[in-house]
Motif scaffolding. Structure first.
Motif, mmCIF file in Angstrom:
data_model
loop_
_atom_site.group_PDB
_atom_site.id
_atom_site.type_symbol
_atom_site.label_atom_id
_atom_site.label_comp_id
_atom_site.label_asym_id
_atom_site.label_seq_id
_atom_site.Cartn_x
_atom_site.Cartn_y
_atom_site.Cartn_z
ATOM 1 N N GLU A 332 31.611 -34.362 -10.563
ATOM 2 C CA GLU A 332 31.135 -33.054 -11.011
ATOM 3 C C GLU A 332 29.615 -33.073 -11.141
ATOM 4 O OE1 GLU A 332 34.867 -31.531 -13.762
ATOM 5 O OE2 GLU A 332 33.189 -32.550 -14.722
ATOM 6 N N PHE A 333 29.018 -31.933 -10.898
ATOM 7 C CA PHE A 333 27.573 -31.813 -11.074
ATOM 8 C C PHE A 333 27.297 -30.438 -11.673
ATOM 9 C CE2 PHE A 333 23.446 -30.378 -9.286
ATOM 10 C CZ PHE A 333 22.615 -31.346 -9.814
ATOM 11 N N PHE A 334 26.764 -30.441 -12.863
ATOM 12 C CA PHE A 334 26.400 -29.186 -13.510
ATOM 13 C C PHE A 334 24.899 -29.243 -13.759
ATOM 14 C CE2 PHE A 334 30.737 -30.163 -14.850
ATOM 15 C CZ PHE A 334 31.396 -28.995 -14.496
ATOM 16 N N ALA A 345 10.350 -28.148 -8.048
ATOM 17 C CA ALA A 345 11.554 -28.966 -8.170
ATOM 18 C C ALA A 345 12.340 -28.912 -6.878
ATOM 19 C CB ALA A 345 12.413 -28.484 -9.335
ATOM 20 N N ASP A 346 12.813 -30.065 -6.466
ATOM 21 C CA ASP A 346 13.718 -30.150 -5.323
ATOM 22 C C ASP A 346 14.856 -31.002 -5.853
ATOM 23 O OD1 ASP A 346 14.924 -31.066 -2.724
ATOM 24 O OD2 ASP A 346 13.226 -29.954 -1.909
ATOM 25 N N THR A 347 15.936 -30.343 -6.236
ATOM 26 C CA THR A 347 16.996 -31.080 -6.914
ATOM 27 C C THR A 347 18.359 -30.553 -6.521
ATOM 28 O OG1 THR A 347 17.795 -31.829 -9.082
ATOM 29 C CG2 THR A 347 16.841 -29.630 -8.999
ATOM 30 N N GLY A 348 19.349 -31.380 -6.668
ATOM 31 C CA GLY A 348 20.710 -31.015 -6.290
ATOM 32 C C GLY A 348 21.590 -32.238 -6.370
ATOM 33 N N THR A 349 22.544 -32.335 -5.500
ATOM 34 C CA THR A 349 23.501 -33.430 -5.618
ATOM 35 C C THR A 349 24.059 -33.799 -4.261
ATOM 36 O OG1 THR A 349 25.539 -34.135 -6.742
ATOM 37 C CG2 THR A 349 25.441 -31.869 -6.002
ATOM 38 N N LYS A 350 24.759 -34.922 -4.228
ATOM 39 C CA LYS A 350 25.535 -35.270 -3.035
ATOM 40 C C LYS A 350 26.934 -35.617 -3.496
ATOM 41 C CE LYS A 350 21.735 -37.698 -0.831
ATOM 42 N NZ LYS A 350 21.320 -39.000 -0.333
ATOM 43 N N THR A 358 40.336 -36.358 -3.220
ATOM 44 C CA THR A 358 39.197 -36.407 -4.123
ATOM 45 C C THR A 358 38.692 -34.975 -4.332
ATOM 46 O OG1 THR A 358 37.906 -36.900 -2.152
ATOM 47 C CG2 THR A 358 38.443 -38.742 -3.568
ATOM 48 N N LYS A 359 38.211 -34.729 -5.525
ATOM 49 C CA LYS A 359 37.776 -33.369 -5.847
ATOM 50 C C LYS A 359 36.327 -33.385 -6.323
ATOM 51 C CE LYS A 359 42.177 -31.650 -5.965
ATOM 52 N NZ LYS A 359 42.647 -32.665 -5.014
ATOM 53 N N SER A 360 35.595 -32.357 -5.970
ATOM 54 C CA SER A 360 34.263 -32.247 -6.547
ATOM 55 C C SER A 360 33.932 -30.801 -6.844
ATOM 56 C CB SER A 360 33.208 -32.867 -5.631
ATOM 57 O OG SER A 360 33.076 -32.117 -4.453
ATOM 58 N N LYS A 361 33.066 -30.650 -7.833
ATOM 59 C CA LYS A 361 32.670 -29.313 -8.242
ATOM 60 C C LYS A 361 31.167 -29.337 -8.504
ATOM 61 C CE LYS A 361 34.010 -25.891 -11.674
ATOM 62 N NZ LYS A 361 34.868 -25.656 -12.843
ATOM 63 N N ILE A 362 30.483 -28.342 -7.973
ATOM 64 C CA ILE A 362 29.036 -28.269 -8.162
ATOM 65 C C ILE A 362 28.700 -26.896 -8.709
ATOM 66 C CG2 ILE A 362 26.789 -28.272 -6.982
ATOM 67 C CD1 ILE A 362 28.133 -30.011 -4.786
ATOM 68 N N ILE A 363 28.090 -26.881 -9.886
ATOM 69 C CA ILE A 363 27.614 -25.599 -10.422
ATOM 70 C C ILE A 363 26.123 -25.775 -10.671
ATOM 71 C CG2 ILE A 363 27.808 -23.873 -12.263
ATOM 72 C CD1 ILE A 363 30.455 -24.128 -10.876
ATOM 73 N N SER A 364 25.314 -25.023 -9.942
ATOM 74 C CA SER A 364 23.876 -25.188 -10.092
ATOM 75 C C SER A 364 23.238 -23.851 -10.428
ATOM 76 C CB SER A 364 23.307 -25.738 -8.777
ATOM 77 O OG SER A 364 21.920 -25.535 -8.752
ATOM 78 N N LYS A 365 22.419 -23.852 -11.468
ATOM 79 C CA LYS A 365 21.718 -22.630 -11.871
ATOM 80 C C LYS A 365 20.231 -22.908 -11.834
ATOM 81 C CE LYS A 365 25.625 -20.677 -13.218
ATOM 82 N NZ LYS A 365 26.141 -19.382 -12.795
ATOM 83 N N GLY A 366 19.539 -22.222 -10.983
ATOM 84 C CA GLY A 366 18.103 -22.443 -10.892
ATOM 85 C C GLY A 366 17.351 -21.207 -11.365
ATOM 86 N N GLN A 374 11.193 -23.741 -6.351
ATOM 87 C CA GLN A 374 12.359 -24.559 -6.649
ATOM 88 C C GLN A 374 13.343 -24.569 -5.493
ATOM 89 O OE1 GLN A 374 15.998 -24.165 -9.696
ATOM 90 N NE2 GLN A 374 14.017 -24.138 -10.675
ATOM 91 N N THR A 375 13.930 -25.714 -5.235
ATOM 92 C CA THR A 375 14.900 -25.829 -4.153
ATOM 93 C C THR A 375 16.159 -26.509 -4.665
ATOM 94 O OG1 THR A 375 13.126 -26.064 -2.557
ATOM 95 C CG2 THR A 375 15.297 -26.752 -1.832
ATOM 96 N N TYR A 376 17.301 -25.914 -4.373
ATOM 97 C CA TYR A 376 18.558 -26.639 -4.561
ATOM 98 C C TYR A 376 18.873 -27.287 -3.229
ATOM 99 C CZ TYR A 376 23.430 -27.792 -4.415
ATOM 100 O OH TYR A 376 24.589 -28.477 -4.232
ATOM 101 N N ARG A 377 19.089 -28.582 -3.231
ATOM 102 C CA ARG A 377 19.447 -29.277 -2.003
ATOM 103 C C ARG A 377 20.711 -30.080 -2.286
ATOM 104 N NH1 ARG A 377 16.048 -30.239 2.120
ATOM 105 N NH2 ARG A 377 14.292 -29.703 0.798
ATOM 106 N N GLY A 378 21.750 -29.796 -1.574
ATOM 107 C CA GLY A 378 23.013 -30.475 -1.884
ATOM 108 C C GLY A 378 23.765 -30.844 -0.635
#
Lengths: 485, 249, 452
Positions: A332-334, A345-350, A358-366, A374-378
């Motif tokens: 998970e990535f919140f 900012a250049d931020t996010g997840t992999k 396998t399960k994943s969840k990404i919630i990003s608020k910029g 600002q950049t979300y990079r995932g």
């Protein structure tokens, strides 16, 4: 209305504070000579009385680093960093005789943490949170160590872990982020000074929140902490990380590495409230926050959850990631990222799905305001064996004012037809209707913005442990100060 | 016609049906009643051949053939029809096209000629009229944007057109108001004949006032706990399922 | 210089005198600047962010030769048109980069519409061509656009004069293949719709035979104030073809640009659309569908820029990937500073039919104005199992049920095509790619997708 008036009061209180963590502690320090070479690395290693294998590893990393180039794919660009113009080791002199207990720690240091809102005397600490306080290159104190040891949880500075449980460190260090990973992580591998180590043994639910508080104090000093958390089978731990630095005109480098490992049925919840000094209004000074955070869900049914509130730093470059190896493992990535003034900012997840189901969840608020960018990079990758894997991603960006930028750059790669990937993203401005409604009810504009933004971030704020949620909510208010009108 | 012998079914490795025995002869209407989670829907999906419903033990004979060997479409071709509890929405596929494909596929299985467009339209018009279904529903994509009642009526329309031998109705009454319930029941009753059989799966006795069963079985905890005539349904309505649920523990 | 790059340009000097516009200094200067840029940057590679997911392996492996007149005379048995049997459709046809007047039919063009080949146009009205050619798209960091500029040897120039409304669609057909050695050809199209005009144009790229060839096409489009262009693109290249096509579009005040790219064949294909919404009230719809099988690789890359306030874009791309096929979608929406009230929406959905198929998507938003409404969505997955079971439980055989669901999945994309005839023709073409097509009953192959 109770909650609202409360928040408004908090926000008001904040607006007068600016960056309240910007003070400098005047303390005698022991510093390695400026610059970076093999001798400095040998010096650091000797300071920590490290075994030969660790020094070798550091040197291997250093030699590899010499031929690496800086990552340039991110959006924020910055001048070449002069690695020879920085100090790689700085420690309060008083720490050189290794105080045995808190009573022996320099009162000036304790005062610093008190001022930061992190009292280290156990009786004053929020019950239920054990703290490792890192000051520049060394760990100053770790609270509740004894209590944790009763249940077998090891929580100590990583330099101490190298002495106490070398086998664990040797087995896992660099196993998630290899020393060849990227220029910043490789530098960290060569020169890391301190950081936290956590081992939660089989079947243990860690009885309290663990927390590290990082403070950069010395001038021209980079901070290179290294955190390693291992959750053995059927265990659970929640870990919090906070950071601040004094206001200085030059940019300071923070290149940390965090490695998480979960074995069968284990869970790690890792929360960060990052409030490094962001530089002044004109973009002078501030921390370069170049951090490599990665977790490996090695075991079946294991889980790693990253929650981050990013409000500080001049430049943030950070992608807390999960490698989902074990079948049925969950990542998970919140994230809340707020940039104001000249911040970037250049931020996010992999999320790398390797195992089945396998399960994943990404919630990003910029949120971007001022002249910030600002950049979300995932990245979401479904491997050929990830049958039944699922990902859901929701990325929302909010713009305040017409001089800022907000960007969304997701990479979605699927090599398995039985994997389902769903990605959604939106970008919009803060709602005039909502602001007007609140202002009509008598709430001033700045507080109204803070309220709306808090609402926008709610989903993520809810993920934070109680102790951090309030602080994070306040931060949201402060960070946006001066962004309207 | 249908003979279920010591049927055990597991879903995701978890055993849901734990030994069901049931015989349904042509001309009969059976009702299976039971509390939530008793395995009612598992039974209906197993009969229709849904993937992931693994028969771990026992078997199902349908017209003396092993049903377990057949794909879902072969079962349909051989006259097994399941009215879904939650009919699936399929955007982009018009209802008429779907009906026509299904009817002609089933006719091919039976060795009958495919219907030409004209006769098909005629048949559909007639059935929609009988069931009080608006023609508008035919033009829309399968179940997309249908109300709960419309979806159930659409199931009955498909049943009327495909003309099955064994109809399994899974919670067909849920979400229906009294008028819709009447239309649906009339549709089912119209199909009752000495050559056909019906299996009604329901939580409530209400539907059985309209589709009167010959036999009633109580399913709880993966087994048939009791069987009887239609009076059993009334008894359940009064007493509830608690005694079976407890007995099953 | 890299060997491949060198090979692709080695004949430049020799070719130059035979290429269109060889008597015009400005054309030669343009070609030379393209050549220089291509030499500097070289062939795109996966280290370039824009080419991360598409490796031009076919170009690395094969030595392509320039086309000659003999190639242009290849026999075309059946003209690849969206309107089979309809004689009155104006069309211009090129075979292996050579204009074929015997196959073209431009007799029925309405007044105010000019359609020429590139060389014809450069001879007929060079001053006018000069004011547009190479001035709409940006060559920088786009080496294949630069290569086309250097080597352009065919293509159609279309001009629709002020206020002219063209009812009939116009087809621009490019056929390639049936050559003894692998060839490369470079169509360059220019489409200019002047104020208040309307037209429907269709670019068709079709392949004959089985041998490899390289089509590197560039289309520049200018949609004037209040003009309306429907610009469709069909790509049915052969199994070994490499096709890199780019469209460079600018849309003026209150103008509309609609495009739909159908990719249904080609070993390696990439279609790029670069659209700049330069006038207030400009609106674009950039859509596409692809169906890839075998080891085909299909890339759709779009960049839509909102340059001024009050502009709108909508994007829908849907694709089906079977066998070991690979699909790529890269879609970027950029909202420039001060381009307030921009409204952008983008959707990419892929259906994977096989265990070895692969989909890579990169939907991007890059936004510098605050009063905007932008969003994107991307999904990738397999056929909905519960819908499949539902259909099969009604007796519909598995293969047919799958085809129905693929068809229904694609419907959302085809509905974006506003020209009904084109929509039906495109959908029909798509149907021919479906596995076990024989299972489909007539109304599926013939009729519309909508619920009529």
């Amino acid at each position: 209305m109770g909650a609202i008036t409360n928040t408004v009061a908090q926000v008001r209180e904040m607006t007068e504070e600016k960056y309240k963590y910007g003070f400098v502690t005047h303390i005698e320090t022991e510093t390695a000579p400026k610059g970076l070479n093999e001798d400095i690395i040998r010096f650091i290693s000797a300071k920590k009385s490290e075994p030969g294998w660790l020094l070798d590893w550091r040197l291997k990393a250093y030699r590899y680093w010499l031929n690496m180039s800086e990552p340039r794919w991110q959006k924020p660009q910055f001048p070449e960093i002069d690695y020879q113009d920085a100090y790689y080791y700085s420690a309060p002199k008083s720490m050189s005789d290794k105080p045995k207990s808190l009573d022996e720690v320099d009162p000036e240091l304790l005062k610093t943490y008190e001022k930061l809102g992190i009292p280290l005397h156990e009786q004053e600490v929020l019950a239920g949170v054990a703290v490792d306080a890192v000051f520049d290159s060394v760990s100053v104190a770790t609270t509740f160590k004894a209590k944790l040891e009763e249940v077998g949880v090891i929580f100590c500075p990583i330099s101490e872990a190298v002495q106490r449980c070398p086998d664990l460190v040797k087995k896992y260090l660099g196993s998630v982020v290899p020393y060849t990973d990227n220029k910043h992580a490789t530098l960290n591998s060569a020169v890391f000074t301190d950081g936290s180590f956590v081992y939660v043994p089989k079947g243990i639910r860690c009885p309290m929140e663990l927390s590290t508080y990082f403070r950069i104090n010395a001038e021209n000093t980079g901070q290179f902490e290294r955190t390693l958390i291992i959750a053995d089978e059927d265990s659970y731990v929640s870990y919090l990380e906070g950071c601040t630095a004094p206001m200085r005109d030059e940019n300071q480098l923070h290149a940390a590495v965090v490695e998480l490992i979960t074995l069968d049925n284990a869970e790690i919840k890792y929360s960060t409230v990052q409030n490094w000094y962001p530089g002044d209004k004109n973009g002078r000074g501030g921390i370069y926050n170049f951090v490599t955070k990665r977790g490996a869900c090695r075991g079946r049914n294991s889980k790693i959850s990253w929650t981050q509130v990013e409000t500080g730093s001049a430049i943030t470059w950070k992608y807390p990631s999960c490698i989902l190896q074990g079948d049925n493992s969950v990542g998970e990535f919140f994230s809340i990222a707020i940039t104001n003034n000249a911040q970037q900012a250049d931020t996010g997840t992999k999320m790398i799905h390797l195992g089945q189901n396998t399960k994943s969840k990404i919630i990003s608020k910029g949120i971007s305001a001022g002249r910030a960018d600002q950049t979300y990079r995932g990245l979401v990758r479904m491997g050929p064996k990830a049958a039944g894997a699922r990902n859901y991603t929701q990325c929302d960006s909010l713009l305040i004012g017409d001089t800022c930028g907000a960007h969304t750059v997701p990479y979605i790669e699927s090599k398995n037809k039985k994997a389902l990937v769903e990605h959604e993203a939106t970008t919009s401005k803060i709602s005039e209707d909502q602001l007007f409604y609140l202002r009509q009810r008598g709430i001033d504009e700045e507080s109204a913005v803070a309220l709306v933004v808090n609402g926008f971030c709610r989903e993520v704020l809810q993920q934070l442990p109680m102790e951090f949620a309030v602080e994070a909510q306040k931060l949201v208010g402060i960070s946006l100060e001066g962004s309207v009108g | 016609m249908l003979e279920i012998k010591n049927l055990h079914v597991a879903v995701d490795g978890k055993e849901i049906l734990k030994g069901i025995d049931l015989i349904i002869n042509a001309g009969e209407t059976h009702a299976i009643m039971g509390p939530n989670g008793s395995g009612k829907s598992t039974l209906s999906y197993t009969l229709a051949g849904r993937e992931g419903y693994d028969v771990t033990k026992g078997r199902i004979l349908y017209k003396h053939q092993d049903l377990g060997e057949m794909s879902p479409e072969e079962r349909a071709g051989n006259g097994v029809f399941l009215a879904f509890q939650y009919p699936v929405e399929i955007p982009g596929v018009p209802n008429t096209t779907f009906l026509k494909e299904a009817l002609n596929a089933v006719r091919r299985y039976r060795g009958e000629e495919e219907l030409d467009a004209m006769s098909f339209i005629k048949l559909v018009r007639q059935k929609t009229k009988e069931l009080g279904i608006s023609e508008d529903m035919l033009k829309r994509a399968v179940n997309v944007g249908f109300s709960g009642g419309e979806k159930k009526r659409n199931e009955i329309l498909q049943m009327a057109i495909l003309n099955p031998v064994l109809a399994v109705l899974d919670e067909t009454d849920s979400g229906l108001d009294i008028d819709a319930l009447k239309i649906v029941s009339d549709g089912v009753n119209a199909l009752r004949s000495p050559e056909r059989a019906t299996l009604v799966i329901t939580h409530y006795q209400r539907l059985l006032d309209h589709i009167v069963p010959d036999y009633v079985h109580v399913l709880a905890n993966g087994r048939i706990q009791r069987s009887g005539g239609k009076e059993l349904a009334n008894e359940l309505e009064e007493k509830g399922y608690s005694e079976f649920a407890e007995a099953a523990e | 210089m890299h060997e491949i790059t060198e090979h692709l340009v080695k004949n430049f000097e020799g070719q130059l005198p035979h290429l269109p516009g060889s008597d015009l200094n400005w054309v030669e200067a343009m070609r030379r600047s393209g050549l220089e840029l291509f030499n500097d940057v070289g062939l795109p590679n996966t280290k370039m962010e824009e080419w991360k997911y598409t490796r031009l392996r076919t170009l690395e492996d094969t030595r392509f030769q320039p086309v000659n007149e003999g190639n242009g005379a290849a026999k075309v048995d059946q003209l690849p048109t969206l309107f089979t049997g309809q004689k009155e459709i104006p069309r211009i046809v090129f075979v292996n980069g050579c204009l074929r007047t015997d196959l073209s039919d431009l007799d029925n063009l309405p007044d105010g519409v000019l359609v020429h080949s590139l060389s014809g146009s450069l001879a007929y009205d060079p001053v006018w061509v000069r004011s547009y050619l190479g001035r709409i798209g940006q060559m920088d960091s786009r080496p294949l656009f630069a290569l086309n500029t250097a080597m352009m040897n065919s293509g159609a120039i279309v001009r629709v004069r002020k206020g002219v409304i063209v009812k009939s669609p116009i087809e621009m057909i490019f056929v390639a293949g049936l050559t003894n050695v692998p060839v490369a050809y470079y169509p360059r199209n220019l489409i200019v719709l002047e104020e208040n005009s309307q037209a429907t144009l269709i670019n068709i790229h079709d392949g004959l035979g089985v041998g490899p060839y390289f089509a590197n096409s560039v289309t520049e489009v200018d949609v004037g104030n209040n003009a309306n262009l429907r610009h469709y693109r069909v790509q049915t290249e052969n199994l070994e073809a490499t096709h890199i096509g780019s469209m460079h579009v600018r849309v003026a005040n209150e103008a509309n640009y609609e495009t739909f790219s159908m990719s249904a064949g080609g070993r390696l294909s990439r279609t790029e659309a670069f659209v700049r919404l330069e006038g207030e009230g400009a609106h674009c719809r950039v859509n596409g569908a692809y169906f890839m099988k075998g080891r085909e690789h299909c890339d759709n890359t779009t960049v839509i820029e909102h340059v001024v306030p009050h502009t709108k874009c909508r994007e829908v791309f849907k694709g089906v990937l079977d066998d070991e096929a690979c699909g790529v979608f890269q879609g970027k929406i950029i909202v420039h500073k001060d381009a307030q009230k921009a409204d952008g929406h983008q959707l990419s959905r892929a259906l994977l039919l096989s265990d070895k198929a692969e989909m890579d998507a990169k939907p991007e938003l890059e936004i510098y104005a605050d009063d905007v409404k932008c969003s994107h969505g991307a999904t990738s997955g397999q056929i909905d199992e519960s819908a499949l079971f539902y259909l099969r439980s009604r007796g519909i055989p598995d293969a047919l049920a799958r085809n129905m669901l693929i068809r229904s999945f694609m419907a959302e994309a085809f509905e974006e095509i506003t020209d009904e005839k084109v929509r039906d023709a495109m959908a029909n073409l798509f149907m021919h790619r479906l596995p076990a097509q024989c299972f489909l009953s007539e109304e599926w192959t013939r009729d519309k997708l909508s619920n009529e």
